[in-house]
Design a protein around this motif. Structure first.
Motif, PDB file in Angstrom:
ATOM      1  N   THR A  25      -4.727   5.052  17.993  1.00  0.00           N
ATOM      2  CA  THR A  25      -5.110   3.690  18.354  1.00  0.00           C
ATOM      3  C   THR A  25      -3.872   2.837  18.607  1.00  0.00           C
ATOM      4  N   GLN A  50      -5.983  -3.003  13.363  1.00  0.00           N
ATOM      5  CA  GLN A  50      -6.715  -3.728  12.334  1.00  0.00           C
ATOM      6  C   GLN A  50      -8.202  -3.786  12.654  1.00  0.00           C
ATOM      7  N   ASN A  51      -8.553  -4.088  13.906  1.00  0.00           N
ATOM      8  CA  ASN A  51      -9.961  -4.134  14.293  1.00  0.00           C
ATOM      9  C   ASN A  51     -10.609  -2.762  14.175  1.00  0.00           C
ATOM     10  N   TRP A  52      -9.851  -1.726  14.560  1.00  0.00           N
ATOM     11  CA  TRP A  52     -10.359  -0.351  14.490  1.00  0.00           C
ATOM     12  C   TRP A  52     -10.614   0.042  13.044  1.00  0.00           C
ATOM     13  N   GLU A  60     -11.341  -1.961  10.564  1.00  0.00           N
ATOM     14  CA  GLU A  60     -12.526  -2.685  10.106  1.00  0.00           C
ATOM     15  C   GLU A  60     -13.801  -2.005  10.603  1.00  0.00           C
ATOM     16  N   ASP A  61     -13.770  -1.517  11.833  1.00  0.00           N
ATOM     17  CA  ASP A  61     -14.932  -0.813  12.380  1.00  0.00           C
ATOM     18  C   ASP A  61     -15.208   0.485  11.631  1.00  0.00           C
ATOM     19  N   SER A 100      -4.530  -3.064  18.167  1.00  0.00           N
ATOM     20  CA  SER A 100      -5.952  -3.028  17.822  1.00  0.00           C
ATOM     21  C   SER A 100      -6.239  -2.225  16.560  1.00  0.00           C
TER      22      SER A 100
END
Length: 342
Positions: A103, A109-111, A113-114, A107
């Motif tokens: 990744t 951090q967003n990944w 969280e997902d 991105s």
């Protein structure tokens, strides 16, 4: 003061013996090669190079040291899904090397969280009750990566013989590398496939992990200190058959010591995939530990745009309707030959 330091050293030796006892017992079997792991970590770091020209011609800043002289045969860029992989020939190991990019740092951090909400939602073909996450599975199987990687492997082996295949990747790249290695063994009948990943997430349930271990019994997952990603998606030990479960074998890199005496060890874990004395023994709360493995950076150099190779005489460039690109060349062409043709 001198006596105190001797005492600290003695205690440290005891700690090391306790932490690495399992490793000492397993050393009879060459299940983990530290030098090979570091080499593949350097290949994995290189895939984050922003300039595709430098990556394709293997002239990037990260394209040296243990990977010097590597020859890229195929570079696959899935623009639509923001995925990337390359295939090439390592003359010093006489092997095909396949590397998947993880990744993007912007991105991560967003990944992460997902990942907390990822669900087991796909039956793996041909493995009853084995379930995986469709996103990880599809990133390899249902994009341009699979065809590009397989084509690159076939092209390399046509030129250099039926040589071993080494597959690696970091983060989500490790998840794709795992599906790729399994695919090569199960669907293409490859016999000599080595898999070492870095900071990869869980990708399937315990049944899948069991099947995976049968096909790739010597696969290695390197985890680093408090890296958060190997803890995801979450493992619920109350529901062992319905939760995500790592395949074995983990090698946990972490520091042990006393006071100012600190020593980094590579602890070989048990074959359960979820050894409670390895990375599961600590909280997975560090993104920084995810971006550095074996002292090697696992992140993009910069968010800048990529420049591409355009030498018409040596590079074949294919682009589909979604803008996905595959750069390829015939084996045996040096970086100098590529540059001279542009």
């Amino acid at each position: 003061m001198e006596r105190r330091r001797w005492l600290q050293a003695a205690v440290l030796l005891c700690v090391l013996a306790l932490c690495s006892g399992r490793e000492l017992k397993i050393k009879r079997t060459p299940i983990y090669n530290s030098t090979l792991a570091r080499t593949l970590a350097e290949y994995t770091s290189a895939v984050y190079t922003a300039d595709l020209t430098q990556l394709f011609t293997w002239t990037c800043e990260r394209c040296g040291d243990l990977t010097e002289g590597f020859e890229v045969i195929e570079l696959i860029v899935d623009v639509k899904n923001c995925l990337q992989a390359y295939v090439g020939y390592a003359s010093d190991m006489n092997a095909v090397v396949v590397v998947f990019r993880g990744t993007q740092e912007t991105s991560v951090q967003n990944w992460i969280e997902d990942l907390f909400w990822k669900q087991l939602d796909l039956d793996y073909p041909g493995m009853p009750q084995a379930k995986v996450h469709s996103g990880f599975y599809s990133a390899y199987h249902n994009t341009t990566l699979r065809d590009g990687v397989v084509n690159g492997i076939e092209k390399t082996r046509e030129a250099y013989g039926n040589i071993p295949i080494m597959v690696t990747g970091h983060s989500m790249g490790g998840a794709m590398a795992s599906f790729c290695a399994l695919d090569l063994v199960v669907n293409y009948g490859s016999k000599d496939v080595t898999l070492i990943t870095f900071g990869q997430p869980r990708i399937g349930n315990a049944v899948f992990a069991s099947h995976f271990n049968c096909y790739l019994p010597n696969a290695i997952r390197v985890t680093n200190a408090h890296d958060i990603v190997p803890h995801l998606p979450p493992y619920y030990h109350y529901f062992p058959q319905k939760t995500y479960h790592h395949f074995s074998r983990e090698v946990w890199v972490h520091n042990v010591g006393l006071g100012s005496l600190v020593y980094s060890i590579e602890q070989i874990c048990d074959d359960s995939g979820e050894d409670p004395t390895c990375s599961r023994s600590v909280s997975g709360n560090s993104v920084q530990d995810h971006l550095n493995y074996l002292g090697i950076g696992m992140h993009a150099e910069s968010p800048g745009s990529c420049r591409i190779v355009t030498g018409a005489n040596t590079v074949q460039c294919k682009m589909d309707n979604d803008g996905n690109i595959v750069f390829s060349k015939q084996p045996g062409l040096s970086a100098d030959q590529l540059h001279s043709s542009q």
